[in-house]
Design an enzyme around this catalytic site. Structure first.
Site, PDB file in Angstrom:
ATOM      1  N   LYS A 146       1.036  -1.212   0.293  1.00 27.23           N
ATOM      2  CA  LYS A 146      -0.109  -0.027   0.332  1.00 27.23           C
ATOM      3  C   LYS A 146       0.851   1.094   0.259  1.00 27.23           C
ATOM      4  O   LYS A 146       1.701   0.734   0.440  1.00 27.23           O
ATOM      5  CB  LYS A 146      -1.457   0.016   1.469  1.00 27.23           C
ATOM      6  CG  LYS A 146      -0.513   0.013   2.518  1.00 27.23           C
ATOM      7  CD  LYS A 146      -0.908  -0.123   4.132  1.00 27.23           C
ATOM      8  CE  LYS A 146      -0.395   0.039   4.848  1.00 27.23           C
ATOM      9  NZ  LYS A 146      -1.173  -0.360   6.374  1.00 27.23           N
ATOM     10  N   TYR A 177      15.256  31.546   2.109  1.00 27.88           N
ATOM     11  CA  TYR A 177      13.759  32.664   2.110  1.00 27.88           C
ATOM     12  C   TYR A 177      13.822  33.071   3.642  1.00 27.88           C
ATOM     13  O   TYR A 177      13.915  31.947   4.471  1.00 27.88           O
ATOM     14  CB  TYR A 177      12.022  32.295   1.936  1.00 27.88           C
ATOM     15  CG  TYR A 177      12.004  31.038   0.465  1.00 27.88           C
ATOM     16  CD1 TYR A 177      11.545  32.417  -0.423  1.00 27.88           C
ATOM     17  CD2 TYR A 177      12.129  29.998   0.207  1.00 27.88           C
ATOM     18  CE1 TYR A 177      11.477  32.420  -1.562  1.00 27.88           C
ATOM     19  CE2 TYR A 177      11.932  30.360  -0.914  1.00 27.88           C
ATOM     20  CZ  TYR A 177      11.410  31.051  -1.947  1.00 27.88           C
ATOM     21  OH  TYR A 177      11.147  30.858  -3.201  1.00 27.88           O
TER      22      TYR A 177
END
Length: 830
Positions: A496, A725
């Protein structure tokens, strides 16, 4: 040309008793131990080896139905009446039998046989000796790394009358193994590469390990070794071997047959100066790493021993090519899969590569791009007859042949779609982007043909950040957990969440090939993708949704039923959509035993059973539950109570039905910590991908995934300047930073920014500087020897994913499953 053996002669050699003798004159050309890789059925002999994790006897009927008629067994088949036309030989031990057969076969040849052992370098030295000597001699050598108790006999069996030199690897992992390999190889020349800690867990100390390896050379005429290698010289002297054999030694530090005086490196080459027989000689190799230097000196010594002129050696050494140690599976153009094995081409490695091609169930069309086979030692007509037969047997649907020799024999490949070119340039000049679509393509060429040019145009252009997935490691981890199970316990593998970030059908293919009993996905669309890719293994869907039941039924997917609402949705879908059901629908019931997430409570079981019995189209396949704290010792009492509750409920449910119903509760941590609760099946998840909940088991698992990128730019930042940033990082002194093209859009969490996370570069950890950007990350490489273009590792063997998870205050599951699909996955098999 192989020697002729009939089954009766083989019976005499291995002292086998016929349980069934249909044709005692049946010829045997090929011997096999893996039922999945058989090709030439008519002349093959299958040895059913019973190991710790696999038992070849389980596949006898399957092989008989495919056309195999010759078998060696150590367990008498209960259904022998179903194999009336088979020759079945019974022996006490099939592994011993295949070794006896190979040992007997070896005695037919009086040629130099080189045996190579040591901790590292065996395969490279073997391949380089082949490159260096194949112009002079017809050579047989071990395919890839066939150096084990079964790999060696399979290799030696390939010896034939045409060969003038044989080169075989030999590896051991425990005492007393080498003596058996010595009897099979019976080497006349030995090479002891070096000694290290690899596979040392079963030896008392390094001295015992050296002694065991030296058993390979007890009867050689000449032994090659480096006197500088720790412990080897001392053990050889102590063993008194040199009283009976000749020694060809080399050393940098002391007198030796080949005395290395100087090793000098530039960016691309290494020059090695030495003295041999009082004469100064030298070579150059196109490598600069220490391992390649050591391997090249071993090869140099062997060539000098064979009397090769050093000028010829020098010329050939400079042309040494890298040894491709792995097959790579990459995403190709037009929904293709590309397997790159474009560095060598011989018939043995072709067989291995074709087997890997056949594992790619996602594509029905299989294309082989093959160059001339060089220096095979086999008559050209016979060689391409064999290759054409092999290609047909292995299910190749199209071949593109490149080279004058294969082109001369193009008519031999008339059974399949084909096209031939004299040179790689001819192919490239005619190539168009529409040539390949929805197919698996194997690139298999001798280095001379430069197939890397073809690889560049048919492979999908990749983001510089890639996730490398080691399929061998997946198999190792699967087999390790299998070794912890009772023989009757089945295995469900969790694939999965894109196989924990590792891929979809690529992982499912290898698991299906290695015969896991079940796969499990989270949602139906994951299961549909696997079915469309050719996966036939049963698939459990753990989170079925109302709108997906019809799709699941049509694709043979099996839903987890965890509530009355979900069960009612399934029943309603069947009644509305299907007027009649030809086959029962398999379902899996989940019980809540304490996790309190999904599942039926004990008080709901009676009503549940009533509904299932009323709807005859439902087949209850398994009952399962989930441990909440199987990896946390402080909650072991609670876990044991969960197991007790589950057993009581599971036994009650099973008693209400007349067919077998599987019970399963253990996940990875449960397999390790609660072996008494294996029941009928276990579910292997994170352990498959190399993560153990306990330290003592981690050493037995291999790293599966390596997240790699490279350095886009390096720049110096002055004191008081900021990076990234928000100016979150301000240099307090002059620093050097590297920009790496990976960011939070790729799954590198912003939580790792501002020094919390690290990236592994050239053997050192570089802290992340400032905020992580969407597509880029900056790291401090002050004090690290780096240049633009250097590889970096975000996680892998050198910097485990568990460390990254710790830096993020999370678990490896989250790191794995957060990786973006825009990161290209590269699958490789050693």
């Amino acid at each position: 040309m192989l020697l002729n053996y009939d089954i009766s002669k083989i019976a005499q050699i291995i002292k086998g008793e016929f349980l069934n003798k249909h044709d005692g004159t049946a010829l045997v050309k090929n011997i096999f131990i893996d039922s999945r890789t058989l090709s030439n059925f008519e002349s093959s002999l299958f040895f059913a080896i019973a190991g710790k994790r696999h038992n070849g006897h389980n596949y006898l009927i399957e092989l008989y139905e495919k056309g195999i008629r010759n078998f060696v067994v150590s367990e008498k088949p209960a259904n022998i009446n179903l194999m009336p036309e088979a020759n079945i030989l019974f022996v006490k031990n099939t592994l011993t039998a295949i070794q006896q057969l190979a040992s007997s076969h070896r005695k037919n040849f009086n040629i130099p046989v080189i045996a190579i052992t040591g901790s590292n370098g065996k395969t490279v030295i073997k391949e380089w000796l082949f490159q260096l000597l194949s112009e002079d001699k017809k050579i047989i050598r071990s395919p890839k790394s066939y150096n084990s108790q079964v790999g060696v006999p399979l290799s030696v069996w390939q010896m034939s009358k045409e060969h003038e030199l044989a080169i075989f690897e030999a590896g051991i992992s425990e005492p007393d193994e080498m003596e058996k390999l010595q009897a099979i190889i019976s080497p006349t020349i030995g090479i002891f590469t070096n000694i290290g800690q690899a596979h040392g867990e079963n030896f008392i100390n390094i001295e015992q390990k050296i002694g065991e390896k030296l058993r390979l050379f007890q009867k050689v005429k000449t032994l090659f070794y480096c006197t500088d290698s720790f412990g080897i010289k001392e053990k050889i002297i102590k063993s008194e071997m040199i009283e009976n054999i000749d020694v060809f030694s080399w050393s940098r530090n002391s007198d030796a047959t080949l005395k290395i005086n100087n090793v000098s490196k530039n960016k691309q080459k290494t020059t090695i100066d030495a003295v041999f027989k009082n004469k100064n000689i030298s070579i150059e190799i196109p490598f600069v790493d220490d391992a390649s230097v050591e391997n090249a000196i071993h090869c140099w010594a062997v060539m000098l021993y064979f009397g090769c002129d050093n000028e010829k050696i020098k010329k050939r050494m400079l042309s040494l090519a890298p040894v491709a140690m792995r097959l790579e599976l990459k995403e190709g153009i037009n929904n293709c899969a590309v397997i790159n094995d474009s560095y060598n081409s011989d018939i043995n490695s072709l067989i291995i590569a074709l087997d890997f091609l056949n594992q790619q169930e996602q594509h029905k069309k299989k294309t082989l791009i093959l160059s001339d086979i060089l220096q095979s030692g086999i008559d050209e007509n016979d060689l391409y007859n064999d290759i054409a037969e092999l290609v047909s047997q292995k299910g190749v649907t199209k071949i593109i042949g490149i080279g004058s020799a294969i082109s001369r024999h193009s008519k031999k490949f008339g059974k399949i779609e084909n096209k031939f070119y004299n040179t790689t340039d001819d192919f490239l000049n005619e190539y168009s982007g529409a040539l390949f679509s929805n197919e698996a393509i194997l690139l298999k060429g001798a280095r001379l043909f430069k197939f890397e040019q073809i690889g560049k145009i048919i492979q999908q252009k990749a983001h510089e950040t890639v996730l490398e997935i080691n399929l061998n490691a997946i198999v190792n981890n699967l087999n390790y957990f299998r070794s912890l199970l009772n023989p009757s316990t089945k295995m469900m593998a969790m694939v999965k969440a894109f196989s924990y970030g590792s891929g979809s059908y690529e992982i499912a293919n290898i698991l299906q090939f290695h015969r896991v009993d079940y796969l499990a996905v989270a949602y139906s669309d994951e299961g549909v993708e696997l079915r469309n890719a050719g996966i036939t293994t049963p698939i459990l869907v753990m989170n079925p949704q109302e709108q997906s039941f019809d799709t699941m039924i049509r694709h043979g997917l099996e839903p987890e039923i965890y509530s009355f609402r979900v069960l009612e949705m399934l029943i309603n879908t069947v009644k509305k959509t299907y007027k009649s059901i030809q086959k029962q629908i398999d379902i899996h019931i989940k019980l809540d035993t304490g996790m309190h997430r999904l599942g039926f409570g004990n008080d709901e079981v009676n009503d549940l059973l009533k509904i299932i019995k009323e709807n005859k189209f439902i087949n209850l396949k398994s009952v399962f539950s989930h441990l909440s704290s199987g990896d946390e010792p402080e909650h072991d009492d609670f876990t044991r109570q969960q197991i007790k509750t589950f057993k009581e409920a599971g036994d009650k449910i099973k008693s209400e039905f007349n067919h077998d119903i599987l019970l399963h509760i253990l996940n990875t941590s449960g397999i390790i910590r609660f072996p008494e609760a294996q029941f009928d099946m276990v579910r292997l998840g994170i352990g498959l991908y190399g993560i153990s909940p306990t330290a003592e088991h981690q050493d037995f698992l291999q790293n599966v995934s390596t997240l790699k990128s490279n350095i886009s730019q390096i720049r110096e930042i002055a004191a008081n300047e900021s990076v990234g940033y928000g100016r979150k990082a301000v240099a307090n002194k002059k620093i050097k930073i590297a920009v790496v093209p990976i960011g939070y859009a790729d799954g590198l969490a912003r939580a790792l920014g501002n020094g919390k996370g690290k990236i592994f570069i050239n053997g050192k950890l570089a802290p992340i500087v400032g905020n992580i950007c969407m597509d880029m990350t900056m790291v401090d490489v002050s004090g690290i020897d780096v240049k633009e273009g250097d590889d970096v590792v975000i996680f892998g063997k050198d910097y485990p994913i568990a460390n990254v998870a710790n830096d993020m205050d999370t678990i490896p599951y989250e790191v794995f499953t957060s990786l973006s699909r825009r990161i290209k996955r590269i699958y490789y098999q050693e």
